[in-house]
Design a protein around this motif. Structure first.
Motif, mmCIF file in Angstrom:
data_model
loop_
_atom_site.group_PDB
_atom_site.id
_atom_site.type_symbol
_atom_site.label_atom_id
_atom_site.label_comp_id
_atom_site.label_asym_id
_atom_site.label_seq_id
_atom_site.Cartn_x
_atom_site.Cartn_y
_atom_site.Cartn_z
ATOM 1 N N HIS A 105 0.838 -1.214 0.000
ATOM 2 C CA HIS A 105 0.000 0.000 0.000
ATOM 3 C C HIS A 105 0.868 1.258 0.000
ATOM 4 O O HIS A 105 1.944 1.286 0.597
ATOM 5 N N ASP A 117 5.864 2.643 7.238
ATOM 6 C CA ASP A 117 4.525 2.174 6.856
ATOM 7 C C ASP A 117 3.910 3.147 5.850
ATOM 8 O O ASP A 117 3.259 4.091 6.236
ATOM 9 N N ASN A 118 4.104 3.037 4.546
ATOM 10 C CA ASN A 118 4.692 1.885 3.951
ATOM 11 C C ASN A 118 5.518 2.284 2.738
ATOM 12 O O ASN A 118 5.387 1.707 1.657
ATOM 13 N N GLU A 149 -5.181 1.506 2.193
ATOM 14 C CA GLU A 149 -5.122 0.317 3.059
ATOM 15 C C GLU A 149 -5.474 0.696 4.488
ATOM 16 O O GLU A 149 -6.149 -0.033 5.207
ATOM 17 N N GLU A 150 -5.004 1.887 4.863
ATOM 18 C CA GLU A 150 -5.168 2.319 6.257
ATOM 19 C C GLU A 150 -6.619 2.620 6.621
ATOM 20 O O GLU A 150 -6.946 2.765 7.794
ATOM 21 N N ASP A 178 4.431 -4.953 3.732
ATOM 22 C CA ASP A 178 3.915 -3.859 4.549
ATOM 23 C C ASP A 178 4.833 -3.636 5.752
ATOM 24 O O ASP A 178 4.896 -4.478 6.647
ATOM 25 N N SER A 179 5.524 -2.524 5.740
ATOM 26 C CA SER A 179 6.307 -2.087 6.896
ATOM 27 C C SER A 179 7.546 -2.935 7.167
ATOM 28 O O SER A 179 7.686 -3.562 8.222
HETATM 29 ZN ZN LIG Z 1 0.866 -0.574 6.478
#
Ligand SMILES: [Zn+2]
Length: 285
Positions: A105, A117-118, A149-150, A178-179
């Protein structure tokens, strides 16, 4: 889980991974110019991180363009039924219509820069694109930078909802990043199919990449949108035990990113894609 500690495993990294790992012997021979990104190249992507959501998608596109994508390679999928969320999509056609989705994302939340993130996921995605761009692949690769995404996996849920039922079986697997950036690469157990977790462990062991599992309590990522549709999926991250003091906060800045964590995540994902490409599509269901 321990923090990224160079004393303990940089030596293994240097001796285990300094040499390019061929994706498959045949492909490597056919493409002597196979371009494996270096830790320094990955690190350079964090010199400037776009800190506002409005600038993120153009910045992703610019990074991909710099790494070899042409204007005609990009597609923006916009979903009006999902509040107009936009996913950026690039497709590398393979010999078959069977697909592997590689996603991350691009949106961020909170007062920070969303570097961990991210943006880390976007950097890994873009460098995977560059490396895989020159490969002769059996399966078709679908790279997706997901929006929002968040806000509840909006972009990924929009994408899977648009896949016609009869085409679902052609989606062999999805790798979500992710992250990365705080620690060694890991699988988020609660966001991943067991079959792909086993693949990740196997690949990490064979590459001598330090690796572990963890459950990120109470959260989900774009892989969950795929597993909800019975498409095998996995989330790779690189979080440490203090992640809640960084993610979604002012502290999520480029200075928090350890580029080696991002590099290892990129290398792990690259080798997983190479394995998946050589494996029957239904092997992970
Ligand atoms: Zn994320």
């Amino acid at each position: 889980m321990p923090k990224l500690d160079c004393l303990h495993w940089c030596r293994r990294l240097l001796f285990g991974l300094m040499f390019p790992i061929a994706l498959s012997p045949g492909a490597a021979q056919e493409h002597p110019g196979l371009r494996i990104s270096t830790p320094a190249e990955i690190a350079s992507e964090f010199a400037s991180v776009p800190c506002d959501n409005a600038g993120r998608l153009p910045a992703v596109r610019a990074m991909l363009t710099r790494l070899g994508a042409q204007d005609s390679d990009f597609r923006i999928d916009r979903f009006d039924a999902y509040d107009g969320v936009e996913n950026l999509v690039l497709i590398l056609p393979g010999e078959s219509p069977e697909k592997i989705v590689i996603g991350a994302h691009y949106d961020k939340i909170g007062d920070g820069c969303g570097a961990v993130d991210n943006w880390t996921g976007q950097v890994a995605l873009a460098h995977l694109y560059r490396t895989l761009h020159g490969m002769q692949l059996k399966k078709t690769l679908v790279f997706v930078a997901f929006g929002r995404e968040e806000n509840g996996l909006v972009g990924s849920r929009a994408m899977v909802s648009a896949i016609p039922h009869e085409q679902l079986a052609s989606y062999c697997a999805m790798i979500n990043i992710d992250s990365l950036g705080l620690a060694r690469p890991q699988v988020a157990d609660n966001m991943s199919s067991r079959t792909l977790e086993r693949l990740a462990v196997d690949v990490a062991n064979s590459m001598d990449i330090p690796f572990s599992h963890v459950t990120i309590g109470g959260s989900a990522s774009d892989s969950n949108a795929f597993t909800a549709k019975k498409i095998p999926a996995i989330t790779l991250h690189g979080l440490d035990r203090n992640w809640m003091h960084v993610l979604h906060r002012r502290e999520d800045q480029a200075s928090k990113v350890n580029p080696m964590s991002v590099y290892l995540g990129y290398r792990l994902a690259l080798s997983m894609v190479a394995r998946m490409d050589q494996t029957p599509c239904d092997a992970y269901r």
